[in-house]
Design a protein around this motif. Structure first.
Motif, PDB file in Angstrom:
ATOM      1  N   ASP A 105       0.827  -1.205   0.000  1.00  0.00           N
ATOM      2  CA  ASP A 105       0.000   0.000   0.000  1.00  0.00           C
ATOM      3  C   ASP A 105       0.862   1.255   0.000  1.00  0.00           C
ATOM      4  O   ASP A 105       0.543   2.246  -0.675  1.00  0.00           O
ATOM      5  CB  ASP A 105      -0.928  -0.004   1.213  1.00  0.00           C
ATOM      6  N   GLN A 106       1.964   1.239   0.760  1.00  0.00           N
ATOM      7  CA  GLN A 106       2.843   2.408   0.820  1.00  0.00           C
ATOM      8  C   GLN A 106       3.496   2.660  -0.527  1.00  0.00           C
ATOM      9  O   GLN A 106       3.639   3.811  -0.962  1.00  0.00           O
ATOM     10  CB  GLN A 106       3.910   2.224   1.898  1.00  0.00           C
ATOM     11  N   ASP A 110       3.173   6.009  -2.702  1.00  0.00           N
ATOM     12  CA  ASP A 110       4.336   6.746  -3.204  1.00  0.00           C
ATOM     13  C   ASP A 110       4.220   6.977  -4.708  1.00  0.00           C
ATOM     14  O   ASP A 110       4.581   8.061  -5.210  1.00  0.00           O
ATOM     15  CB  ASP A 110       5.617   5.977  -2.893  1.00  0.00           C
ATOM     16  N   ARG A 169      -3.406  10.914   0.108  1.00  0.00           N
ATOM     17  CA  ARG A 169      -3.030  10.285   1.371  1.00  0.00           C
ATOM     18  C   ARG A 169      -4.255   9.901   2.186  1.00  0.00           C
ATOM     19  O   ARG A 169      -4.324   8.820   2.800  1.00  0.00           O
ATOM     20  CB  ARG A 169      -2.135  11.216   2.184  1.00  0.00           C
ATOM     21  N   SER A 208      -5.573   6.195   3.373  1.00  0.00           N
ATOM     22  CA  SER A 208      -5.743   5.844   4.787  1.00  0.00           C
ATOM     23  C   SER A 208      -7.133   5.305   5.093  1.00  0.00           C
ATOM     24  O   SER A 208      -7.337   4.643   6.118  1.00  0.00           O
ATOM     25  CB  SER A 208      -5.456   7.058   5.675  1.00  0.00           C
TER      26      SER A 208
END
Length: 461
Positions: free
Chosen positions: A3-4, A8, A455, A459
């Motif tokens: 996911d990160q 990015d 972002r 989340s």
């Protein structure tokens, strides 16, 4: 892919596509969608069409809904198993008068270099086209990386916000099932005064009222009638002056019913903001805070109710002097509400208060000028903490939960009609000159705003 890693890539996609995003925004800003001016009715529809086309090109199922006024644009992404979210913005703009105070034509926007960095100059840049497009650009980058849009999104873009939203409540009621989600995202606010990101979690409500007192059938000579005949200006002044006691508290019976003390956690957050009342007032030529004793300045503007006289008129106020007892006096009064104060009870209590001062041979009439309850969001919803963290990571400063002294009726409408709280996150700045000549929106606000929504989306998925 984690996911990160995907996040990015989305952020990198937004950075790489910034020039193209600015070009799209400038194109949108060229449409003079002034909702209050009948001469621009076609332009407002053109702006709705432009938005609808953009959303369709991204894969949204988008539609223009006609109303008795200007259109609503509604769009949906594909259904899935994610938390349903509604995104709201408005595409209409304020009139541009006085035109002679603009440094360039208001609907010929451009990117300008300033001492504060690059800005987008033009009507609607900050309120609200630039803010609205932070949503759209975040969705665009998401699709470019994921290959599809986030699921379970509802978009509602309004064309009447700057003219009082007369069609909004009926539209929400009629289309409630199509619009309902678990949480609404509103991008029509700003950063805190010192530039830190903020989520507005409470908004004061509003009651507006005009009162008119009439006495004799004409203005009277104060030498012949003074001391014997009723003076409407004096009556009105006495009644309005008696609205508050010596500690700044409103004396209307039941006025504070529903007013709640500030939550301890919020109180600590607000204290940490370092609000300087003297500096705030100094910007408008004042220095001494007044108001309800025992309350901090931020409490007074965000968390306490008010009663204010917005205008008063009666008698002769021209050059020279005219010794009369006026036949009529009028005033406009507004109340800002907090907690669960009932607007109708406040209105009724105010009218009863005024009537107690009016003699039997005088007449009083009242005219309602809008009203709505306060909005207080449930910050125990994990989405608020997640969004706060996302903003902190993007801006490199601790995001804050803040209040707003004004009213944003759409948040109350979403709560009352659709049964959902709103998360108010915006990236405007105090010097954006919204509603004024030479409106602007910082390029940083536009770029980091889109990154912030990416972002937040990540989340909450």
């Amino acid at each position: 892919m984690t996911d990160q890693t995907r996040l990015d890539e989305i952020l990198a996609q937004l950075d790489a596509g910034q020039d193209a995003a600015l070009t799209r925004l400038l194109e949108f800003l060229r449409i003079p969608s002034i909702s209050t001016d009948p001469a621009h009715r076609g332009d407002v529809r053109d702006a709705a069409k432009w938005l609808c086309s953009e959303l369709e090109s991204l894969g949204f199922e988008a539609k223009i809904h006609d109303t008795p006024g200007h259109p609503m644009v509604v769009a949906h992404s594909a259904p899935g198993d994610a938390r349903p979210l509604l995104f709201y913005g408005h595409y209409d703009v304020q009139p541009v008068d006085p035109l002679e105070l603009w440094d360039r034509p208001p609907f010929e926007p451009e990117i300008q270099e300033t001492d504060d960095g690059k800005v987008i100059r033009g009507r609607g840049a900050s309120d609200d086209k630039g803010q609205l497009m932070t949503f759209v650009e975040a969705f665009r980058a998401w699709k470019a990386v994921h290959g599809s849009l986030p699921s379970d999104l509802v978009l509602l873009f309004e064309g009447e916000e700057e003219s009082g939203s007369p069609s909004l409540q009926p539209f929400l009621s009629e289309h409630a099932e199509d619009l309902r989600a678990s949480l609404a995202m509103i991008c029509d606010t700003g950063l805190y005064a010192d530039g830190r990101p903020a989520i507005t979690t409470q908004l004061r409500g509003l009651v507006g009222e005009e009162v008119i007192i009439r006495a004799a059938d004409r203005d009277l000579h104060s030498g012949s009638f003074g001391g014997l005949a009723a003076n409407p200006v004096m009556i009105l002044a006495q009644a309005l002056g008696a609205l508050k006691d010596g500690d700044g508290r409103v004396v209307l019976p039941g006025f504070y019913d529903g007013v709640e003390d500030l939550d301890e956690d919020l109180a600590r957050d607000w204290q940490a903001l370092g609000f300087d009342a003297a500096d705030f007032l100094g910007r408008v030529g004042l220095s001494e805070p007044i108001g309800e004793k025992g309350c901090t300045p931020l409490e007074m503007v965000w968390n306490r109710p008010t009663a204010e006289i917005n205008g008063i008129a009666g008698g002769y106020a021209g050059e020279g002097f005219k010794t009369v007892l006026p036949a009529e006096a009028r005033a406009k009064v507004s109340f800002r509400l907090t907690g669960t104060q009932d607007p109708q009870k406040i209105r009724d209590a105010f009218r009863a208060h005024i009537r107690r001062f009016v003699p039997a041979d005088c007449r009083v009439e009242f005219h309602e000028h809008g009203g709505g309850p306060a909005s207080v969001m449930d910050v125990s919803d994990p989405a608020f903490a997640a969004a706060k963290q996302a903003l902190t990571e993007e801006w490199g400063r601790e995001a804050a939960f803040i209040g707003a002294g004004g009213s944003i009726p759409i948040a109350g409408d979403f709560k009352e009609i659709l049964g959902m709280d709103s998360m108010l996150i915006g990236f405007g700045r105090d010097d954006d000159r919204i509603h004024s000549p030479n409106e602007k929106y910082n390029v940083e606000s536009f770029a980091r705003g889109a990154r912030s929504w990416a972002r937040i989306l990540a989340s909450l998925r």
